[in-house]
Motif scaffolding. Structure first.
Motif, PDB file in Angstrom:
ATOM      1  N   THR B  76       0.847  -1.190   0.000  1.00 27.50           N
ATOM      2  CA  THR B  76       0.000   0.000   0.000  1.00 27.50           C
ATOM      3  C   THR B  76       0.881   1.239   0.000  1.00 27.50           C
ATOM      4  OG1 THR B  76      -1.609  -1.232   1.292  1.00 27.50           O
ATOM      5  CG2 THR B  76      -1.917   1.153   1.175  1.00 27.50           C
ATOM      6  N   TYR B  77       0.871   1.972  -1.097  1.00 25.99           N
ATOM      7  CA  TYR B  77       1.714   3.162  -1.222  1.00 25.99           C
ATOM      8  C   TYR B  77       0.858   4.348  -1.658  1.00 25.99           C
ATOM      9  CZ  TYR B  77       5.176  -0.602  -1.552  1.00 25.99           C
ATOM     10  OH  TYR B  77       5.922  -1.729  -1.322  1.00 25.99           O
ATOM     11  N   ARG B  78       1.172   5.526  -1.141  1.00 23.51           N
ATOM     12  CA  ARG B  78       0.542   6.753  -1.629  1.00 23.51           C
ATOM     13  C   ARG B  78       0.951   7.015  -3.082  1.00 23.51           C
ATOM     14  NH1 ARG B  78       2.634   7.776   3.192  1.00 23.51           N
ATOM     15  NH2 ARG B  78       1.374   8.621   4.898  1.00 23.51           N
ATOM     16  N   HIS B  79       2.255   6.874  -3.314  1.00 28.28           N
ATOM     17  CA  HIS B  79       2.842   7.198  -4.615  1.00 28.28           C
ATOM     18  C   HIS B  79       2.607   6.027  -5.581  1.00 28.28           C
ATOM     19  CE1 HIS B  79       5.805   8.805  -7.471  1.00 28.28           C
ATOM     20  NE2 HIS B  79       6.344   7.599  -7.522  1.00 28.28           N
ATOM     21  N   SER B  80       1.627   6.181  -6.478  1.00 32.15           N
ATOM     22  CA  SER B  80       1.306   5.070  -7.381  1.00 32.15           C
ATOM     23  C   SER B  80       1.149   5.519  -8.830  1.00 32.15           C
ATOM     24  CB  SER B  80       0.017   4.381  -6.912  1.00 32.15           C
ATOM     25  OG  SER B  80      -1.036   5.342  -6.878  1.00 32.15           O
ATOM     26  N   ALA B  81       1.240   6.831  -9.072  1.00 34.43           N
ATOM     27  CA  ALA B  81       0.970   7.370 -10.414  1.00 34.43           C
ATOM     28  C   ALA B  81       1.961   6.850 -11.458  1.00 34.43           C
ATOM     29  CB  ALA B  81       1.005   8.902 -10.380  1.00 34.43           C
ATOM     30  N   GLU B  82       3.164   6.470 -11.033  1.00 32.89           N
ATOM     31  CA  GLU B  82       4.157   6.007 -12.011  1.00 32.89           C
ATOM     32  C   GLU B  82       4.200   4.483 -12.124  1.00 32.89           C
ATOM     33  OE1 GLU B  82       7.963   8.307 -11.940  1.00 32.89           O
ATOM     34  OE2 GLU B  82       6.972   9.405 -10.333  1.00 32.89           O
ATOM     35  N   GLY B  83       3.141   3.821 -11.618  1.00 35.59           N
ATOM     36  CA  GLY B  83       3.078   2.363 -11.721  1.00 35.59           C
ATOM     37  C   GLY B  83       3.404   1.685 -10.408  1.00 35.59           C
ATOM     38  N   PRO B  84       2.930   0.424 -10.246  1.00 36.59           N
ATOM     39  CA  PRO B  84       3.088  -0.289  -8.974  1.00 36.59           C
ATOM     40  C   PRO B  84       4.537  -0.662  -8.655  1.00 36.59           C
ATOM     41  CG  PRO B  84       2.148  -1.747 -10.639  1.00 36.59           C
ATOM     42  CD  PRO B  84       2.190  -0.372 -11.257  1.00 36.59           C
ATOM     43  N   ASP B  85       5.436  -0.562  -9.657  1.00 35.65           N
ATOM     44  CA  ASP B  85       6.832  -0.919  -9.400  1.00 35.65           C
ATOM     45  C   ASP B  85       7.676   0.290  -8.997  1.00 35.65           C
ATOM     46  OD1 ASP B  85       6.442   0.106 -12.002  1.00 35.65           O
ATOM     47  OD2 ASP B  85       8.377  -0.693 -12.655  1.00 35.65           O
ATOM     48  N   ASP B  86       7.097   1.503  -9.033  1.00 34.43           N
ATOM     49  CA  ASP B  86       7.931   2.687  -8.828  1.00 34.43           C
ATOM     50  C   ASP B  86       8.265   2.934  -7.353  1.00 34.43           C
ATOM     51  OD1 ASP B  86       9.352   4.857 -10.141  1.00 34.43           O
ATOM     52  OD2 ASP B  86       8.030   6.165  -9.000  1.00 34.43           O
ATOM     53  N   MET B  87       7.255   2.907  -6.478  1.00 36.81           N
ATOM     54  CA  MET B  87       7.560   3.152  -5.059  1.00 36.81           C
ATOM     55  C   MET B  87       8.453   2.048  -4.479  1.00 36.81           C
ATOM     56  SD  MET B  87       7.409   5.504  -2.839  1.00 36.81           S
ATOM     57  CE  MET B  87       8.582   5.213  -1.498  1.00 36.81           C
ATOM     58  N   VAL B 119      24.868  -2.538 -11.362  1.00 33.98           N
ATOM     59  CA  VAL B 119      23.694  -1.671 -11.368  1.00 33.98           C
ATOM     60  C   VAL B 119      22.524  -2.561 -10.970  1.00 33.98           C
ATOM     61  CG1 VAL B 119      22.075  -0.375 -12.819  1.00 33.98           C
ATOM     62  CG2 VAL B 119      24.548  -0.031 -13.091  1.00 33.98           C
ATOM     63  N   PHE B 120      21.802  -2.135  -9.938  1.00 32.74           N
ATOM     64  CA  PHE B 120      20.654  -2.900  -9.448  1.00 32.74           C
ATOM     65  C   PHE B 120      19.397  -2.200  -9.989  1.00 32.74           C
ATOM     66  CE2 PHE B 120      19.213  -5.175  -5.232  1.00 32.74           C
ATOM     67  CZ  PHE B 120      18.344  -5.956  -5.983  1.00 32.74           C
ATOM     68  N   GLU B 121      18.824  -2.794 -11.026  1.00 31.60           N
ATOM     69  CA  GLU B 121      17.622  -2.215 -11.640  1.00 31.60           C
ATOM     70  C   GLU B 121      16.389  -2.660 -10.859  1.00 31.60           C
ATOM     71  OE1 GLU B 121      15.290  -0.097 -13.191  1.00 31.60           O
ATOM     72  OE2 GLU B 121      17.061  -0.005 -14.500  1.00 31.60           O
ATOM     73  N   HIS B 122      15.511  -1.689 -10.535  1.00 30.31           N
ATOM     74  CA  HIS B 122      14.308  -2.008  -9.759  1.00 30.31           C
ATOM     75  C   HIS B 122      13.022  -1.798 -10.567  1.00 30.31           C
ATOM     76  CE1 HIS B 122      17.120  -2.194  -6.493  1.00 30.31           C
ATOM     77  NE2 HIS B 122      17.383  -0.920  -6.537  1.00 30.31           N
ATOM     78  N   ARG B 123      13.091  -1.215 -11.751  1.00 29.97           N
ATOM     79  CA  ARG B 123      11.891  -0.982 -12.564  1.00 29.97           C
ATOM     80  C   ARG B 123      11.653  -2.135 -13.532  1.00 29.97           C
ATOM     81  NH1 ARG B 123       9.609   4.065 -12.713  1.00 29.97           N
ATOM     82  NH2 ARG B 123       7.821   2.724 -13.188  1.00 29.97           N
ATOM     83  N   LEU B 124      10.375  -2.292 -13.930  1.00 27.67           N
ATOM     84  CA  LEU B 124       9.996  -3.392 -14.813  1.00 27.67           C
ATOM     85  C   LEU B 124      10.374  -3.144 -16.266  1.00 27.67           C
ATOM     86  CD1 LEU B 124       6.410  -4.183 -13.419  1.00 27.67           C
ATOM     87  CD2 LEU B 124       8.509  -5.507 -13.078  1.00 27.67           C
ATOM     88  N   GLN B 125      10.256  -1.894 -16.687  1.00 25.07           N
ATOM     89  CA  GLN B 125      10.447  -1.615 -18.111  1.00 25.07           C
ATOM     90  C   GLN B 125      11.899  -1.295 -18.460  1.00 25.07           C
ATOM     91  OE1 GLN B 125       7.151   1.266 -18.922  1.00 25.07           O
ATOM     92  NE2 GLN B 125       6.358  -0.511 -20.043  1.00 25.07           N
ATOM     93  N   ARG B 126      12.196  -1.421 -19.725  1.00 26.47           N
ATOM     94  CA  ARG B 126      13.522  -1.131 -20.246  1.00 26.47           C
ATOM     95  C   ARG B 126      13.952   0.293 -19.856  1.00 26.47           C
ATOM     96  NH1 ARG B 126      16.134  -3.631 -24.651  1.00 26.47           N
ATOM     97  NH2 ARG B 126      14.274  -4.918 -24.991  1.00 26.47           N
ATOM     98  N   GLN B 127      15.187   0.433 -19.395  1.00 30.11           N
ATOM     99  CA  GLN B 127      15.686   1.736 -18.970  1.00 30.11           C
ATOM    100  C   GLN B 127      17.113   1.942 -19.479  1.00 30.11           C
ATOM    101  OE1 GLN B 127      13.803   3.810 -17.011  1.00 30.11           O
ATOM    102  NE2 GLN B 127      12.170   2.361 -16.468  1.00 30.11           N
ATOM    103  N   ASN B 128      17.494   3.210 -19.565  1.00 30.92           N
ATOM    104  CA  ASN B 128      18.884   3.542 -19.838  1.00 30.92           C
ATOM    105  C   ASN B 128      19.437   4.257 -18.605  1.00 30.92           C
ATOM    106  OD1 ASN B 128      21.341   4.083 -20.990  1.00 30.92           O
ATOM    107  ND2 ASN B 128      20.617   5.814 -22.210  1.00 30.92           N
ATOM    108  N   ARG B 129      20.343   3.611 -17.899  1.00 32.86           N
ATOM    109  CA  ARG B 129      20.829   4.145 -16.616  1.00 32.86           C
ATOM    110  C   ARG B 129      22.203   4.778 -16.782  1.00 32.86           C
ATOM    111  NH1 ARG B 129      16.278   4.737 -13.813  1.00 32.86           N
ATOM    112  NH2 ARG B 129      15.283   2.763 -13.220  1.00 32.86           N
ATOM    113  N   ARG B 130      22.366   5.927 -16.140  1.00 36.14           N
ATOM    114  CA  ARG B 130      23.636   6.656 -16.224  1.00 36.14           C
ATOM    115  C   ARG B 130      24.409   6.554 -14.904  1.00 36.14           C
ATOM    116  NH1 ARG B 130      19.820  10.000 -17.771  1.00 36.14           N
ATOM    117  NH2 ARG B 130      20.082  11.217 -15.882  1.00 36.14           N
TER     118      ARG B 130
END
Lengths: 138, 138, 138
Positions: B76-87, B119-130
């Motif tokens: 249960t998170y307040r912050h959910s606008a960016e998807g369930p994997d973001d918080m 690099v420990f990626e925590h998001r579901l979708q493809r990302q480009n990390r710097r």
């Protein structure tokens, strides 16, 4: 190569994330250093440092809730003489950072667009927290 | 004393640990520095850095499972606008590292035999990390 | 600017926090450096570094209990060939620090009054842990 050290004092008033990005950046820009390394070191073990999203304030509240649930005040701790919030505060500090080091290049701190620097207060009562800022470079 | 800064881009494709040890070491060796200090700084708050065992890949899968169980997507998170994997991603970042600093001596990074940089990626979708790499030394 | 690197060996005998504040400070004071930056880097992934309260020993025991409860030995892990304490050790390392950087100013390490530096051992059996100390400054 030059280096400068100064302490940043932050007043906190209960648990939560207190942003220090602006005073940290301002201080860096005042120094006669264009390229170097910034180290932030908090001189406490019941408050810590973290870099987190600076956009949606809900992120900070959810973070605080998460850490309160993982290290609850009503847990069973040997160390209780300093109040029920003290041992959880030490645990939360151990789980986050006492120190952050950030490259400083061409007069800019290498923070990402959505990154802010925060003092993470874990104690209930008003505190005065000291963060040592150390900048080394040319 | 000299210093050099460069950004390493890492493509990720879903949660997990992505090793960057080789490109980091290669970059260090290309610089005109024999002894110094390497700082790695990831410019994101939903991916992080960690040093972990580079031998058995099961260690990385178990780590990923642990962090998914401690900060689940169906929490249960307040912050959910960016998807369930973001918080959960912000929480996992707070629990690991945004920055790593490693001594560099006689042209070698001071990693132990079984240590790799990830690099420990925590998001579901493809990302480009710097990841900003900063080397300071002689 | 000068820099010096040396390895500190610490014998551990079971899980817990082993203080290394004194040998670290002693080593710093022996160097011909008055102002600079100290980096500690542990060359292992089943032991870690943490800065914690150096007053009440109960704090260290409560910390150890917390980490044992969050990453229990009887958990379900893929990685089990090195014993039931190995995967929990990797998790506890990921949750704490592999590296600490501390400003060193006017011949003093910038530790707060109640801060001590600890090797946090997560394995059951006797180990010899290596901490690389790197001091850079003038």
């Amino acid at each position: 190569m030059n280096q400068i050290t100064q302490t940043l004092s932050t007043e906190t008033n209960g648990p939560g994330l207190y942003e220090i990005t602006r005073p940290v950046i301002s201080w860096c820009k005042e120094q006669a250093i264009q390229d170097g390394l910034l180290t932030l070191f908090i001189q406490h073990t019941s408050a810590s440092l973290t870099i987190q999203e600076n956009a949606d304030p809900d992120v900070r509240h959810d973070l605080q809730d998460f850490f309160s649930s993982i290290a609850p005040q009503n847990g069973t701790y040997r160390h209780s003489a300093e109040g029920p919030d003290d041992m959880p505060a030490h645990i939360k500090s151990a789980l986050t950072q006492t120190q952050l080091t950030i490259p400083f290049t061409l007069g800019r701190l290498a923070l990402g667009t959505w990154q802010g620097i925060y003092v993470f207060e874990h104690r209930l009562q008003r505190q005065n927290r000291r963060v040592v800022m150390h900048l080394m470079g040319d």
